[in-house]
Write an enzyme that holds these catalytic residues in place. Structure first.
Site, PDB file in Angstrom:
ATOM      1  N   LYS A 118      62.176  88.200 -43.849  1.00 62.48           N
ATOM      2  CA  LYS A 118      63.350  89.067 -43.894  1.00 62.48           C
ATOM      3  C   LYS A 118      62.990  90.541 -44.057  1.00 62.48           C
ATOM      4  CE  LYS A 118      66.876  85.779 -45.442  1.00 62.48           C
ATOM      5  NZ  LYS A 118      66.137  84.556 -45.161  1.00 62.48           N
ATOM      6  N   GLU A 202      69.468  93.506 -52.434  1.00 59.98           N
ATOM      7  CA  GLU A 202      70.481  94.117 -51.586  1.00 59.98           C
ATOM      8  C   GLU A 202      71.775  94.245 -52.389  1.00 59.98           C
ATOM      9  OE1 GLU A 202      69.473  92.414 -47.109  1.00 59.98           O
ATOM     10  OE2 GLU A 202      71.069  91.484 -48.292  1.00 59.98           O
ATOM     11  N   HIS A 237      75.762  77.932 -49.197  1.00 54.65           N
ATOM     12  CA  HIS A 237      75.199  78.924 -48.275  1.00 54.65           C
ATOM     13  C   HIS A 237      74.828  78.325 -46.923  1.00 54.65           C
ATOM     14  CE1 HIS A 237      75.062  81.856 -51.521  1.00 54.65           C
ATOM     15  NE2 HIS A 237      74.440  80.973 -52.255  1.00 54.65           N
ATOM     16  N   ARG A 294      65.444  80.695 -32.578  1.00 52.87           N
ATOM     17  CA  ARG A 294      65.577  79.334 -32.040  1.00 52.87           C
ATOM     18  C   ARG A 294      67.005  79.136 -31.561  1.00 52.87           C
ATOM     19  NH1 ARG A 294      68.690  77.404 -36.090  1.00 52.87           N
ATOM     20  NH2 ARG A 294      68.225  78.060 -38.227  1.00 52.87           N
TER      21      ARG A 294
END
Length: 496
Positions: A118, A202, A237, A294
Site C-alpha cells: 500500500k 491515514e 471489511h 487481478r
C-alpha cells in the site's frame, strides 16, 4: 503473438468454471488442478484435463507454486490463469511462471510488487497527483513522531498494514492516548498475517463509500477504464453486495475517477485486468485506496453493464493483441447487482457454516446469472473461502435490478447450511439501500440478526393474506378446486 491453445486454471470453484467457459468459447482447451477435497468438484469435471496437486489444505496444494508449474509441463498448457485469491497477486509466482517459459494471464511481477504494498502504491499515485487520504507516505518507525502526525491529521485516524488486505492489520484510533496500544496490535496482526509488520496512518473517513474502477491495459500501452462498481455493503471489511454503476456518482465525478484510475495503471505500465479502489466521502470527494492486480470477484456486474467478457479480454491481452475498443466506445447500459452467497450465518455475526447442500436449486429467468461451483448433494469444505456462489442480476435501471434480485433470492433454494441469502434480501428491502443513501457502515448502522426473523414473519403474513384472498375468491368452487388453489405456505404449516 504468443500461442495459447491450452490454459491451466490455478484455482477452484466458481471462478475456475467461469474462466473455463470463456476459454471454451474461444476454442482453447483447459486444465483443472485439484486438491484432495476437490476430487469431485464441478471444475474438475468440466475441464478437458485435470491434475491432482496435493492435500486439501491450500498451503499444500493451490498455493504450492512448483506443483502448478509441474502441472503445466505435464499437460502442455502454455498459459496460466490464476483467477483471484490464492496465487493471483503473488509476485514470486509471476516471476516463476516467466522463468518456466509460461504465460501468466495477468500483470507483471513488478506491477504486483508495487501495487501489492500500500505504501508503494501510494507513492506511485502521488507522482501522478492522484488524491490521497491525508496521512503518512512512509511506514511508521517512530511512535512519538507518528503520534504528532496523527494529531496533525486529526482523530479518528486509521492504522493500516502496508501489506494488508481483508481488514487485517487495521485499527481505528479515536484518541491520542490509545494510539500506541492500537499501533502495537496492528503491527502484531500484520506480522502474523503477511510476514510484514510495516504500518502507516491515514485520516479515518467516518462515512465512506467504497468505489472501484475496472481497468484494462494491453502490452501496446493502451489502457481504458470500464466505469465503476459500488462495493460499500460489507461485513468485516469484506464485500457482500456490489453494483454497477454507483447510485451517487455524477458523470463528472465518474470521468474524474476513471481518469485517475487510468493514470494509476499507467504508473506501473499495467497489463491485463485490474481494479483501482477509491473511498468516497460524504462530500463526494474521492481518494485513492489501493489497486488489486487481478480479476475481482465482482467483475460480472461490469460485464453486464458494458457487454464485455473480461476473461476473454484477459486472454486476448496475454496473446499480445491490442484492445479492440477505445474509451469513447464504452458506455454504461442498464444496472447490475451482485450478491455473494456465502456459507455463513448472518444471525451469528456471519460465522462460516459447513455441511451438505441437501437442497440446491438456482434461480432462473431473464436478467439472472449465477456463477457457482456446487450442486445438490455436495459438501461445503472447511478448507477454503465459504463463498458458494455469486448471484448477479441485470435490469434496465437500478429499481428493476433491485426487484429482480429480490425475486431471484426468493427462488434460490438452499438447505443444509446457512447462507447470506436472507441478508441479501434484507439489504434489497432496506430504505437506505433503495434510496442510495448508505456507506460502508451499513451493517453496523442498520443490521441486527433479529430483523431477519421479522422479515420471515412479514413474508409469512403476506403469504397468509394471499392465501385468504385465493380462498375467498374460490368460495363457490368445489372442494377439489379449493385444495388445488391452496398456498404451499399453508400446506407446509399443516404438515409441521
Amino acid at each position: 503473438m504468443p500461442k495459447i491453445s491450452k490454459i491451466l486454471i490455478a484455482n477452484r470453484g466458481e471462478i475456475a468454471l467461469r474462466i473455463m467457459r470463456s476459454a471454451r468459447e474461444m476454442g482453447i482447451a483447459t486444465v483443472a488442478v485439484f486438491s484432495e477435497a476437490d476430487r469431485g468438484a464441478l471444475h474438475v469435471r468440466y475441464a478437458d484435463e485435470a491434475v491432482f496437486i496435493g492435500p486439501s489444505a491450500s498451503s499444500q496444494s493451490y498455493l504450492v507454486i512448483e506443483n502448478i508449474i509441474e502441472a503445466c509441463k505435464k499437460t502442455g498448457a502454455e498459459a496460466i490463469h490464476p483467477g483471484y485469491g490464492f496465487l493471483s497477486e503473488n509476485a514470486k509466482f509471476a516471476k516463476r511462471v516467466a522463468e518456466a517459459g509460461l504465460i501468466l494471464i495477468g500483470p507483471s511481477a513488478a506491477a504486483m510488487e508495487t501495487m501489492g504494498n500500500k505504501l508503494a502504491a501510494k507513492a506511485a499515485a502521488l507522482k501522478h497527483n492522484i488524491p490521497l487520504v491525508p496521512g503518512t507516505e512512509e511506514a511508521i518507525t517512530d511512535i512519538e513522531e507518528a503520534k504528532k502526525r496523527a494529531k496533525e491529521v486529526g482523530f479518528p485516524i486509521l492504522i493500516k498494514a502496508a501489506a494488508g488486505g481483508g481488514g487485517k492489520g487495521m485499527r481505528i484510533v479515536e484518541k491520542a492516548e490509545d494510539f500506541e496500544e492500537q499501533m502495537n496490535l496492528a503491527v502484531s496482526e500484520a506480522t502474523s498475517a503477511f510476514g510484514d509488520g510495516s504500518v502507516f496512518i491515514e485520516r479515518y473517513v467516518t462515512s465512506p463509500r467504497h468505489i472501484e474502477i475496472q481497468v484494462l491495459g494491453d502490452i501496446h500501452g493502451n489502457i481504458v477504464h470500464l466505469f465503476e462498481r459500488e462495493c460499500s455493503i460489507q461485513r468485516r471489511h469484506q464485500k457482500v453486495v456490489e453494483e454497477a454503476p454507483s447510485s451517487v456518482l455524477t458523470p463528472i465525478i465518474r470521468a474524474q475517477m476513471g481518469k485517475c484510475a487510468v493514470e494509476v495503471a499507467k504508473a506501473v505500465d499495467y497489463v491485463g485486468a485490474g481494479t483501482v479502489e477509491f473511498i468516497l466521502d460524504e462530500k463526494l470527494d474521492f481518494f485513492f485506496l489501493e489497486m488489486n492486480t487481478r480479476l475481482q470477484v465482482e467483475h460480472p456486474v461490469t460485464e453486464l453493464i458494458t457487454g464485455i467478457d473480461l476473461v476473454k479480454e484477459q486472454i486476448k491481452i496475454a496473446r499480445g493483441e491490442k484492445l479492440s475498443f477505445k474509451q469513447e466506445d464504452l458506455e454504461i447500459i442498464g444496472h447490475a447487482i451482485e450478491l455473494r452467497v456465502y456459507a455463513e450465518d448472518p444471525r451469528t455475526n456471519f460465522l462460516p457454516d459447513i455441511g451438505t447442500l441437501k437442497t440446491y436449486k438456482i434461480p432462473k429467468g431473464i436478467g439472472v446469472r449465477v456463477d457457482d461451483g456446487f450442486e445438490q448433494g455436495m459438501e461445503i469444505p472447511i478448507y477454503y473461502d465459504p463463498m458458494i456462489a455469486k448471484l448477479i442480476v441485470y435490469g434496465n435501471d437500478r429499481a428493476e435490478a433491485i426487484e429482480r434480485m429480490i425475486r431471484a433470492i426468493a427462488e434460490y433454494e438452499i438447505t443444509g447450511i446457512e447462507t447470506t441469502l436472507p441478508f441479501g434480501n434484507f439489504v434489497m428491502c432496506h430504505e437506505a439501500f433503495r434510496s442510495g443513501n448508505f456507506d460502508t457502515q451499513f451493517v453496523e448502522k442498520y443490521f441486527k440478526p433479529e430483523l431477519l426473523d421479522e422479515y420471515d414473519e412479514m413474508e409469512a403474513m403476506i403469504a397468509a393474506v394471499m392465501a385468504a384472498k385465493v380462498y375467498q375468491g374460490s368460495a363457490k368452487s368445489t372442494d377439489v378446486e379449493a385444495k388445488q388453489k391452496e398456498s404451499n405456505w399453508i400446506k407446509n404449516r399443516r404438515r409441521n
